[in-house]
Design an enzyme around this catalytic site. Structure first.
Site, short mmCIF file in Angstrom:
data_model
loop_
_atom_site.label_atom_id
_atom_site.label_comp_id
_atom_site.label_asym_id
_atom_site.label_seq_id
_atom_site.Cartn_x
_atom_site.Cartn_y
_atom_site.Cartn_z
N CYS A 189 0.81 -1.23 0.00
CA CYS A 189 0.00 0.00 0.00
C CYS A 189 0.84 1.27 0.00
CB CYS A 189 -0.95 -0.01 1.20
SG CYS A 189 -1.92 -1.52 1.28
N PHE A 233 1.56 -3.54 3.92
CA PHE A 233 1.87 -4.87 4.44
C PHE A 233 3.36 -5.14 4.23
CE2 PHE A 233 -2.49 -7.22 3.96
CZ PHE A 233 -3.04 -6.38 4.92
N HIS A 244 -2.96 7.51 6.86
CA HIS A 244 -3.22 6.23 6.18
C HIS A 244 -4.63 5.76 6.53
CE1 HIS A 244 -2.13 2.74 3.92
NE2 HIS A 244 -2.31 1.92 4.94
N LYS A 260 -9.82 7.72 2.87
CA LYS A 260 -10.24 6.34 2.60
C LYS A 260 -11.66 6.10 3.08
CE LYS A 260 -5.69 4.08 2.64
NZ LYS A 260 -4.85 5.25 3.03
N GLU A 319 -1.56 4.82 14.37
CA GLU A 319 -1.10 5.97 13.58
C GLU A 319 -1.26 7.27 14.35
OE1 GLU A 319 -1.39 7.89 9.09
OE2 GLU A 319 -2.80 6.32 9.69
N HIS A 335 -9.81 1.78 0.08
CA HIS A 335 -8.36 1.60 0.09
C HIS A 335 -7.90 1.10 -1.28
CE1 HIS A 335 -4.37 0.97 1.24
NE2 HIS A 335 -4.51 0.18 2.29
#
Length: 418
Positions: free
Chosen positions: A168, A406, A308, A340, A319, A345
């Site tokens: 991502c 990831f 994010h 998002k 975060e 996403h």
């Protein structure tokens, strides 16, 4: 060696909220959800039956990006990339016939690449009595670097040309590489961004089995709900975002419109887990510190962070902890939002479209909201201004975009108003 300045002069996108920058940002600011029931395939047997698809997509309606005869040779992720890139090039106003094309490059990312092509070919093989009949276009359509190659071929650009793949964080890494190459004098301009077309059985099944996706099928339009106590996973999206990044003096000499200056970037690793964020947000806080250091500015100058914020139980809290570590009391004075909540996403393309959101926030003086928030999470400090449910006007001088992937990949970029 004195580093050159880098500016954004062309923007382009196709994503669940629109097929142009204006449509995309207007829908962001109006709090429009891109989530709808899946139409790409029969999702009735899947745990998650909704996603953020591009609406009414017809490849035949984009002659500016590719000829009709080319469509069968292009995976959807490459189609989206070419559409976004064509918009960005046009928006930049750059006359490529007058440019040294050896000094203009393409760095275009994808987290997965042509997963639809891969799925169709493998399933076709399995359904065909295991007779090895594969298309000669299989590999060229599937590989994650082909969109970058196709863009360079379309415009005859012979500068740096490759793809970045870091889940991502992929397209943010593409922007960072473009930024660094230009400021080191390795290119005059680079088309940078990312594309993803993963709304299909394979990705939805895989992410669903990993329990990463929201299963809130009854309330799909509000299922992506970052920072809300009831969040239960991310909503998959698709599309592409592209930027023309250009050396400042080069842009100035040709009289280009400059949207913003890219002034800093950072890259770190969590070195912790294949999918979970570091519980103390070490990589996340580190990437923001590195970005500010690269830009030679303090945390107090930042007005907006596009986080994010995927709407997962662990990621959102971690975060925000990282933000507070880096920004201290200023954390509660700046605006934070997760777009998002509207786009879903977009995996490898998410960094590009969120960078575009930051640039538009700078250009237009408005912060897009985090929508779908109803229930406060006691683990999240109420002093954060998460720009909940409604856009907020603000003079944005500096905007930061975070993307995490990831594998523990973290990347961030900082844009400045000129």
């Amino acid at each position: 060696m004195e580093l050159k300045r880098v500016v954004a002069t062309g923007l382009g996108t196709i994503n669940p909220l629109g097929s142009s920058i204006a449509e995309y940002f207007d829908n962001l600011c109006n709090g429009v959800s891109g989530a709808t029931p899946i139409t790409r395939y029969d999702a009735s047997l899947f745990k998650t039956r909704f996603a953020c698809e591009i609406k009414n997509y017809d490849p035949n309606s984009h002659p500016e990006a590719f000829e009709k005869s080319e469509i069968r040779r292009l995976d959807p992720y490459s189609q989206y990339a070419l559409i976004a890139a064509s918009q960005a090039v046009k928006d930049s106003g750059m006359d490529l016939s007058k440019e040294d094309v050896d000094e203009i490059g393409v760095i275009f990312a994808s987290g997965i690449g042509g997963i639809k092509t891969f799925f169709d070919e493998v399933v076709g093989y399995a359904d065909d009595g295991k007779i090895p009949r594969f298309s000669p276009l299989f590999v060229p359509k599937m590989i994650a670097d082909i969109a970058a190659g196709l863009i360079s071929m379309k415009y005859g650009l012979r500068g740096p040309n490759y793809a970045t793949v870091s889940a991502c964080a992929s397209s943010t890494h593409a922007l960072i590489d473009a930024f660094n190459l230009i400021r080191l004098g390795k290119a005059n301009a680079i088309i940078a961004g990312g594309s993803e077309a993963a709304v299909g059985e394979a990705a939805m099944g895989g992410f669903g089995s990993a329990k990463a996706l929201s299963t809130n099928n009854d309330e799909y339009a509000s299922a992506s709900r970052p920072f809300d106590k009831t969040r239960d996973g991310f909503v998959l999206g698709e599309g592409a975002g592209a930027l023309v990044l250009e050396e400042y003096e080069h842009a100035k000499a040709r009289g280009a419109k400059i949207y913003a200056e890219m002034v800093g970037s950072g890259m770190t690793a969590d070195a912790y887990h294949i999918v979970a964020p570091h519980p103390e947000g070490l990589g996340a806080s580190g990437v923001m510190r590195k970005t500010l250091k690269d830009a030679e500015v303090g945390p107090e100058v930042v007005d907006y962070i596009n986080v994010h914020g995927t709407s997962t139980p662990l990621g959102d809290v971690t975060e925000l902890k990282a933000v507070e570590k880096v920004f201290g009391e200023h954390s509660f004075k700046l605006n934070i939002s997760s777009t998002k909540s509207m786009t879903g996403h977009l995996l490898g393309a998410t960094g590009a479209i969120e960078a575009l959101a930051c640039i538009c926030a700078i250009d237009r003086g408005i912060i897009p909201p985090t929508i779908n928030h109803k229930v406060a999470d006691p683990e999240i400090d109420s002093r954060f201004n998460l720009t909940l449910n409604k856009a907020q006007k603000r003079d944005v001088k500096y905007a930061l975009s975070n993307t995490f992937g990831f594998g523990g990949h973290n990347a961030a970029v900082l844009f400045k108003k000129l």
